[in-house]
Structures are given as structure tokens and as C-alpha cells.
Scaffold this motif. Structure first.
Motif, PDB file in Angstrom:
ATOM      1  N   LEU A  23      23.216  32.939 -56.683  1.00 52.53           N
ATOM      2  CA  LEU A  23      23.637  33.212 -55.060  1.00 52.53           C
ATOM      3  C   LEU A  23      24.667  34.218 -55.152  1.00 52.53           C
ATOM      4  O   LEU A  23      25.724  34.525 -55.848  1.00 52.53           O
ATOM      5  N   ALA A  24      24.553  35.049 -53.899  1.00 52.18           N
ATOM      6  CA  ALA A  24      25.426  36.283 -53.686  1.00 52.18           C
ATOM      7  C   ALA A  24      26.720  35.598 -52.942  1.00 52.18           C
ATOM      8  O   ALA A  24      26.473  34.392 -52.730  1.00 52.18           O
ATOM      9  N   ASP A  25      27.884  36.047 -52.947  1.00 52.95           N
ATOM     10  CA  ASP A  25      29.025  35.722 -52.555  1.00 52.95           C
ATOM     11  C   ASP A  25      28.746  35.241 -51.006  1.00 52.95           C
ATOM     12  O   ASP A  25      29.135  34.143 -50.539  1.00 52.95           O
ATOM     13  N   ASN A  26      28.109  35.824 -50.506  1.00 51.22           N
ATOM     14  CA  ASN A  26      27.989  35.349 -48.725  1.00 51.22           C
ATOM     15  C   ASN A  26      26.820  34.478 -48.764  1.00 51.22           C
ATOM     16  O   ASN A  26      26.378  33.990 -47.623  1.00 51.22           O
ATOM     17  N   GLN A  27      26.037  33.955 -49.712  1.00 58.32           N
ATOM     18  CA  GLN A  27      25.242  32.895 -49.846  1.00 58.32           C
ATOM     19  C   GLN A  27      25.880  31.531 -50.285  1.00 58.32           C
ATOM     20  O   GLN A  27      25.074  30.481 -50.084  1.00 58.32           O
ATOM     21  N   GLU A  28      27.111  31.389 -50.852  1.00 55.48           N
ATOM     22  CA  GLU A  28      27.757  30.464 -51.152  1.00 55.48           C
ATOM     23  C   GLU A  28      28.015  29.226 -49.636  1.00 55.48           C
ATOM     24  O   GLU A  28      28.134  29.951 -48.698  1.00 55.48           O
ATOM     25  N   HIS A  29      27.731  28.379 -50.029  1.00 61.11           N
ATOM     26  CA  HIS A  29      27.854  27.292 -48.648  1.00 61.11           C
ATOM     27  C   HIS A  29      28.328  25.732 -48.843  1.00 61.11           C
ATOM     28  O   HIS A  29      28.358  25.681 -50.026  1.00 61.11           O
ATOM     29  N   LEU A  30      28.599  25.384 -47.860  1.00 58.23           N
ATOM     30  CA  LEU A  30      28.946  23.856 -48.054  1.00 58.23           C
ATOM     31  C   LEU A  30      27.919  23.119 -47.333  1.00 58.23           C
ATOM     32  O   LEU A  30      27.218  23.254 -46.323  1.00 58.23           O
ATOM     33  N   LYS A  31      27.760  21.916 -47.983  1.00 57.18           N
ATOM     34  CA  LYS A  31      26.883  20.881 -47.129  1.00 57.18           C
ATOM     35  C   LYS A  31      27.230  19.429 -47.163  1.00 57.18           C
ATOM     36  O   LYS A  31      28.036  19.260 -48.229  1.00 57.18           O
ATOM     37  N   CYS A  32      26.979  18.467 -46.470  1.00 51.69           N
ATOM     38  CA  CYS A  32      27.345  16.969 -46.575  1.00 51.69           C
ATOM     39  C   CYS A  32      26.999  16.361 -47.844  1.00 51.69           C
ATOM     40  O   CYS A  32      25.767  16.655 -47.977  1.00 51.69           O
ATOM     41  N   ILE A  89      39.518  20.330 -43.263  1.00 52.15           N
ATOM     42  CA  ILE A  89      38.826  20.990 -42.250  1.00 52.15           C
ATOM     43  C   ILE A  89      37.537  19.937 -41.986  1.00 52.15           C
ATOM     44  O   ILE A  89      36.960  19.594 -42.852  1.00 52.15           O
ATOM     45  N   VAL A  90      37.252  19.753 -40.650  1.00 55.31           N
ATOM     46  CA  VAL A  90      36.262  19.080 -40.199  1.00 55.31           C
ATOM     47  C   VAL A  90      35.074  20.113 -39.904  1.00 55.31           C
ATOM     48  O   VAL A  90      35.352  20.652 -38.919  1.00 55.31           O
ATOM     49  N   ILE A  91      33.866  19.960 -40.290  1.00 56.80           N
ATOM     50  CA  ILE A  91      32.700  20.624 -39.945  1.00 56.80           C
ATOM     51  C   ILE A  91      31.788  19.739 -39.101  1.00 56.80           C
ATOM     52  O   ILE A  91      31.277  18.615 -39.667  1.00 56.80           O
ATOM     53  N   HIS A  92      31.550  20.398 -37.971  1.00 52.57           N
ATOM     54  CA  HIS A  92      30.526  19.574 -37.074  1.00 52.57           C
ATOM     55  C   HIS A  92      29.203  19.774 -37.441  1.00 52.57           C
ATOM     56  O   HIS A  92      29.031  21.063 -37.821  1.00 52.57           O
ATOM     57  N   ALA A  94      22.889  17.982 -42.917  1.00 54.62           N
ATOM     58  CA  ALA A  94      23.389  19.006 -43.755  1.00 54.62           C
ATOM     59  C   ALA A  94      24.565  19.490 -43.472  1.00 54.62           C
ATOM     60  O   ALA A  94      25.578  19.612 -44.245  1.00 54.62           O
ATOM     61  N   HIS A  95      24.787  19.581 -42.197  1.00 50.38           N
ATOM     62  CA  HIS A  95      26.061  20.536 -41.915  1.00 50.38           C
ATOM     63  C   HIS A  95      26.489  21.518 -42.209  1.00 50.38           C
ATOM     64  O   HIS A  95      27.546  22.009 -42.558  1.00 50.38           O
ATOM     65  N   TYR A  96      25.386  22.579 -42.661  1.00 53.39           N
ATOM     66  CA  TYR A  96      25.373  23.487 -43.580  1.00 53.39           C
ATOM     67  C   TYR A  96      26.186  24.729 -42.797  1.00 53.39           C
ATOM     68  O   TYR A  96      26.275  24.977 -41.738  1.00 53.39           O
ATOM     69  N   ILE A  97      27.281  25.276 -43.672  1.00 54.79           N
ATOM     70  CA  ILE A  97      27.981  26.454 -43.321  1.00 54.79           C
ATOM     71  C   ILE A  97      28.312  27.350 -44.328  1.00 54.79           C
ATOM     72  O   ILE A  97      28.519  26.761 -45.579  1.00 54.79           O
ATOM     73  N   TYR A 107      29.971  19.162 -50.079  1.00 55.71           N
ATOM     74  CA  TYR A 107      29.578  19.571 -51.363  1.00 55.71           C
ATOM     75  C   TYR A 107      29.542  21.282 -51.410  1.00 55.71           C
ATOM     76  O   TYR A 107      29.075  21.793 -50.243  1.00 55.71           O
ATOM     77  N   LEU A 108      30.339  21.760 -52.288  1.00 54.83           N
ATOM     78  CA  LEU A 108      30.238  23.311 -52.393  1.00 54.83           C
ATOM     79  C   LEU A 108      29.269  23.548 -53.178  1.00 54.83           C
ATOM     80  O   LEU A 108      29.022  23.339 -54.360  1.00 54.83           O
ATOM     81  N   CYS A 109      28.349  24.317 -52.493  1.00 57.70           N
ATOM     82  CA  CYS A 109      27.180  25.011 -53.352  1.00 57.70           C
ATOM     83  C   CYS A 109      27.270  26.329 -53.809  1.00 57.70           C
ATOM     84  O   CYS A 109      27.105  27.372 -53.124  1.00 57.70           O
ATOM     85  N   ARG A 110      27.340  26.560 -54.993  1.00 56.40           N
ATOM     86  CA  ARG A 110      27.302  27.994 -55.573  1.00 56.40           C
ATOM     87  C   ARG A 110      26.760  28.056 -57.086  1.00 56.40           C
ATOM     88  O   ARG A 110      26.727  27.058 -57.590  1.00 56.40           O
ATOM     89  N   SER A 111      26.088  29.156 -57.171  1.00 55.09           N
ATOM     90  CA  SER A 111      25.553  29.330 -58.695  1.00 55.09           C
ATOM     91  C   SER A 111      25.629  30.974 -58.842  1.00 55.09           C
ATOM     92  O   SER A 111      25.847  31.688 -57.792  1.00 55.09           O
ATOM     93  N   THR A 112      25.300  31.434 -60.190  1.00 51.63           N
ATOM     94  CA  THR A 112      25.293  32.689 -60.284  1.00 51.63           C
ATOM     95  C   THR A 112      24.359  33.401 -59.710  1.00 51.63           C
ATOM     96  O   THR A 112      24.107  34.567 -59.561  1.00 51.63           O
TER      97      THR A 112
END
Length: 543
Positions: free
Chosen positions: A332-341, A500-503, A353-356, A325-330
Motif C-alpha cells: 500500500l502507498a502512504d496515502n492508502q494506509e487506513h483505519l477500520k473498526c 480520536i473518535v471516528i464516526h 467499517a468506519h473507513y478513513i 485497526y490500522l491497516c498498512r502493508s508494503t
């Protein structure tokens, strides 16, 4: 009653035109007017349906006449002959013998000597049946011509949006540049990550004429009279994105009708379509079309952000295989946007979470993409050979299994055909009872239907795998467009990268590291990189 209407009904279909002037609307009107005047029928009013088949009663003129009949305004209905009223013997008989009498309406067919006021008209049913047979025969002939034309590779439909008919050859489509530019933009927006709803909204806001409005502006009628001319519909955009015709192919037999009496159009399964490749100039390339079809398989919910993140829909969890999942909101700063399972998002016990962060992932992917671009440009021949061998090796095992399963399924289908024959013979000879025959034949038929479905799926898999194993040149075509990439866009991502596969992150060394797999398109290469928190923290501080 002299104040009531005498309805003079005229109908002409396209088939009736072949019989010459005798059935023309002008001739019918002259005959009916003279008959009404000679026989003293008052208040004659014409109701006309020009170019409408007699096998349907969904005709504007006929419905207007029936509305007046139901309002009690009509005393008599007169037609040139029975076939003008209709060629469906059941419905025609119902109107003449049930509906008209129910409203105290007299019916007269001049040339067939039918007058419901004077006699019982014993031959009426037979004449209606003959008219029905004529319609059936015409339908068979038209279907035969239609089928032969479709099988010859000539388009069976009018040119779709983006094309017009050639002035030299009416069966040839040529590009309409003004509309074609809109089509190209729709495909580009889709590759950039926008869905049909968002694309439709963009085109509407920019006041781009939709296909119906554009056809009318060019003096053409595309048949969609009830369309909203002021906006684009998401279904229109989706339909454009799914048409192989935009690659230069002719597609025939998309639809069918159950019979000449049932006008409802039924969509044929895709395996029944007949596709002729490279019959006219393409508006988009085959590569662009295939890419859009792949993107459309993984439809995503519309995003509230105007800018589409390049990683949306292409990142997967290495452990559960589900999308990230792409996690973004107004907030969050650009460098705080992240992906999680996505599995973890639904249930924290099923995965991690596989957070990145997307900023970190962007740096890694950008670096690996530029490495591949440099390698391809320096050693193109070696890259092609290695990619072909790698792709063939990867798919050889899967292809072998699929071909083996396909051969087994086809063999079993042939065996079931033989079993059907023997079972039928045993039933006829009395060796197998009717009850037993019904049970066994139903079982065989269910098995055969399942096998045919499996055969279709295996055939499609084999064709796709064999194509992917030899499609490295398509990747090279995309690569040659770029020298050195500085910013990742959705278009670049979807052109070059399949997934893209995230470990999961590893903290065993005392600091957080995370392995990333970048799978390039057509299995040409897989790049592996590591996200090191220390390393990227230093980079951000230096910046």
C-alpha cells in the motif's frame, strides 16, 4: 574406612557476626581442625557457607558436602555446634537422625556433646528447637527494624538502575547520569509508540549495556548473576517503565515473605505499597511517567514496520466504542494506509467499517491541534478557566455517583463487622448451630470481600477523576513546548490527545463526509471536524 573424608562444616550468617569472633569462620575452622587431629579423624575437608542463614539448607557449601555424602565419599560430619548445621529444627533433625544414618555417616557437634556414634542423644531435639526459636526471635527483631525503616520513608532496597547511593548519606539516592540517559530514552521510545520488545531490540542492536552488565562495568553486583549480559530483555524494559522511583518517589513494601523459613518472595498488591513522594531527584517527569502508564494499559502487538504510525492505538469507533485497526502493508502507498473498526474486522454484521485514510485524518488532526495551540497562546487565562469548568462539569455527575456508592459500601462493611460479632456470640451461646454459623459466616465474608474490592476500585476512580479535573496545568506544560506543528509524531499525539473518535461516513448529501472528534488530554477540549472527500480530493490533485 581411612580413605573416606571427614567433612568439617562451617557456617556463618550475618546475625552470627553480632556475637563476635567466637562464631567466625576462622574460629570454627580452628576448633574443628584441632578436634579432628586430637581424635584421629582422617582426610579432613572443609565445607564453608559464609553469610548464609541457618533457616535454609539451600547453601552452596552444604550442597557440595551432601553431594559427596551421596557419592559415598564421607564417613563423618563435624560442626562446632548444632546451630552451625541448621536452625530449622525439623530439617536439622531429619539430616541427623535419618539422612546421615542412611548413608552411614557419623555426625558430631563439638560444643553440644552430640555424637551419633556414641549415644541416642536424647536432648538433641530440644537443642534444635532452641536454635529454631533463636532464629525466629532474630527474624521478629529484623522485621520490626525493617518495618520502622520503611515507614520512615527511607528506601528499603538498593538503588535501581539509573541511581547510585549518595556518598554523603547511604539512605539517599542520587542520579547516575550515564544510566539515567538510557532510562530517559526508554521512556521517550515508549511515548513514541514502541513496546518493550522493540525497545529491548533497539538497545541490544546499539550495544547499550543492560543493567547487569552496566553494574559489573562499574564494579558493582546487582545480584542477577544468571542474566544474559549481551542483550536487553523485554521484561527489564517493562519493569523500568513501571517504576515510580524514576519520578523521584520512594516505594517500600513491594514484596514480603510468608515466614522466616520460607525464602520465596511474594509480591504485595499495589494498595499495600507505601509511597513517599519527592524523596530524590527525578529522572523523568511525573507527566511523562503517567503518560507511559496510560499507554501501557493498551498494549499493542509489535509492528513489523520500523516507523510507528501516530494514530496507532488512539482511534476508536463512535458506534461500538472499540479500537480502530490500522491497516498498512508494503503493497500500500502512504496515502492508502487506513483505519477500520476492529469489530467490523471480526464480524461485518456487528458494525460498519468506519473507513478513513490516515493521510486525511492526519491533515484534520494537525489543523485542529494547531488551532488549539494558537488559542491557548493568545488567551491562556480564559482557556484554563473554561477547561477547568468543562472538566469539573463532566466529572461532577460521575464523581457524585461514585462517592455515593463508596459511602454505601463502607457503611455495609461496618454493618457486616457487627453481624459477625453477633453471629459469633449466638454460636457460642448455642442459639446458632455450628453448621448454620459456618454457612452464614462464609456468606458474610464473601460479601465483605466483594465490598472491599469495590471500595478499592471506587477510591481509585474518585482520586483519578479529581486529579484529572484539576490537571489542566499539565496540559499547558506540554502545549508550551510547541510553537507550530508541521508533522504529527507519536510523542505529540500521546502528549496532547487522549483519543480520536471516528464516526461512520455520511453519503446523504451525495458525497462522502465523515465526522471526527478529537479528545484532548485532561478533558481540556473536544474538537469536532468533518472529513469531506471532495475537499481532500481537490487538495491532493492540486498538490
Amino acid at each position: 574406612m581411612t580413605d573416606k573424608i571427614t567433612a568439617l562444616y562451617c557456617r556463618l550468617s550475618k546475625d552470627d557476626l553480632l556475637q563476635g569472633e567466637s562464631n567466625s569462620i576462622t574460629n570454627q575452622k580452628a576448633i574443628l581442625k584441632k578436634y579432628a587431629e586430637d581424635n584421629g579423624f582422617p582426610n579432613p575437608v572443609f565445607y564453608v557457607d559464609d553469610g548464609v542463614s541457618g533457616t535454609t539448607f539451600e547453601r552452596d557449601g552444604f550442597k557440595a558436602m551432601m553431594a559427596d555424602i551421596e557419592d559415598g565419599k564421607v564417613s563423618t560430619v563435624i560442626t562446632k555446634d548444632l546451630s552451625r548445621l541448621g536452625r530449622d529444627y525439623l530439617k536439622t533433625g531429619e539430616y541427623i537422625e535419618i539422612i546421615f544414618p542412611d548413608y552411614d555417616v557419623r555426625y558430631i557437634a563439638v560444643n553440644d556433646n552430640v555424637d551419633t556414634f556414641k549415644s541416642e542423644n536424647e536432648l538433641l531435639a530440644f537443642k534444635n528447637i532452641f536454635n529454631d526459636w533463636y532464629a525466629r526471635d532474630c527474624s521478629k527483631k529484623i522485621r520490626a527494624v525493617f518495618k520502622a525503616k520503611g515507614q520512615s520513608g527511607k528506601p528499603l532496597s538498593k538503588p535501581i538502575y539509573g541511581y547510585i547511593t549518595s556518598e554523603v548519606d547511604k539512605h539517599q539516592w542520587v542520579i547516575d547520569e550515564e544510566a539515567a540517559n538510557v532510562v530517559r530514552r526508554i521512556f521517550k521510545l515508549c511515548i513514541d509508540g514502541y513496546g518493550p520488545s522493540k525497545i529491548a531490540r533497539i538497545l541490544t542492536e546499539e550495544n547499550v549495556l543492560n543493567p547487569t552488565a552496566y553494574a559489573l562495568s562499574q564494579g558493582r553486583d546487582n545480584g542477577h548473576r544468571n542474566a544474559n549480559l549481551n542483550r536487553w530483555d523485554h521484561r527489564t524494559v517493562a519493569n523500568i517503565l513501571e517504576r515510580p522511583e524514576y519520578c523521584g518517589h520512594t516505594v517500600n513494601f513491594r514484596t514480603r515473605r510468608k515466614s522466616y523459613k520460607v525464602k520465596k518472595t511474594i509480591r504485595n498488591p499495589q494498595e499495600d505499597w507505601l509511597i513517599f513522594e519527592n524523596t530524590h531527584d527525578p529522572i523523568v517527569t511525573q507527566q511523562e511517567f503517567d503518560l507511559v502508564q496510560e499507554l501501557r494499559k493498551n498494549k499493542r502487538r509489535p509492528q513489523r514496520f520500523e516507523e510507528v504510525n501516530p494514530f496507532s492505538g488512539v482511534c476508536y469507533c463512535a458506534d461500538c466504542g472499540k479500537k480502530m485497526y490500522l491497516c498498512r502493508s508494503t503493497s500500500l502507498a502512504d496515502n492508502q494506509e487506513h483505519l477500520k473498526c476492529s469489530t467490523y474486522a471480526n464480524d461485518t454484521n456487528d458494525c460498519s467499517a468506519h473507513y478513513i485514510r490516515t493521510s486525511v485524518l492526519g491533515e484534520i488532526v494537525l489543523g485542529e491541534v494547531n488551532k488549539l495551540l494558537a488559542m491557548v497562546k493568545e488567551n491562556e487565562d480564559e482557556f484554563v478557566q473554561a477547561a477547568m469548568e468543562s472538566s469539573a462539569t463532566k466529572h461532577s455527575s460521575e464523581l457524585f455517583k461514585a462517592k455515593k456508592a463508596l459511602n454505601k459500601a463502607e457503611k455495609r462493611i461496618a454493618e457486616l463487622d457487627g453481624l459477625f460479632t453477633r453471629l459469633y456470640e449466638d454460636n457460642v451461646s448455642g442459639k446458632v448451630s455450628d453448621e448454620r454459623y459456618a454457612v452464614m459466616s462464609a456468606g458474610y465474608e464473601d460479601e465483605q470481600n466483594r465490598l472491599k474490592k469495590d471500595v478499592a476500585e471506587l477510591t481509585a476512580f474518585i482520586e483519578t477523576a479529581e486529579q484529572r479535573a484539576s490537571d489542566v496545568k499539565s496540559f499547558l506544560t506540554a502545549v508550551r513546548k510547541y510553537e507550530h506543528i508541521t508533522v504529527l509524531t507519536p510523542e505529540i499525539m500521546h502528549e496532547l490527545i487522549e483519543k480520536i473518535v471516528i464516526h461512520a461516513p455520511d453519503k446523504s448529501s451525495g458525497h462522502r463526509t465523515q465526522q471526527i472528534e478529537i479528545h484532548f488530554r485532561f478533558d481540556v477540549a473536544i474538537a469536532t471536524a468533518t472529513a469531506n472527500r471532495k475537499e481532500y480530493t481537490k487538495k491532493r490533485k492540486a498538490a
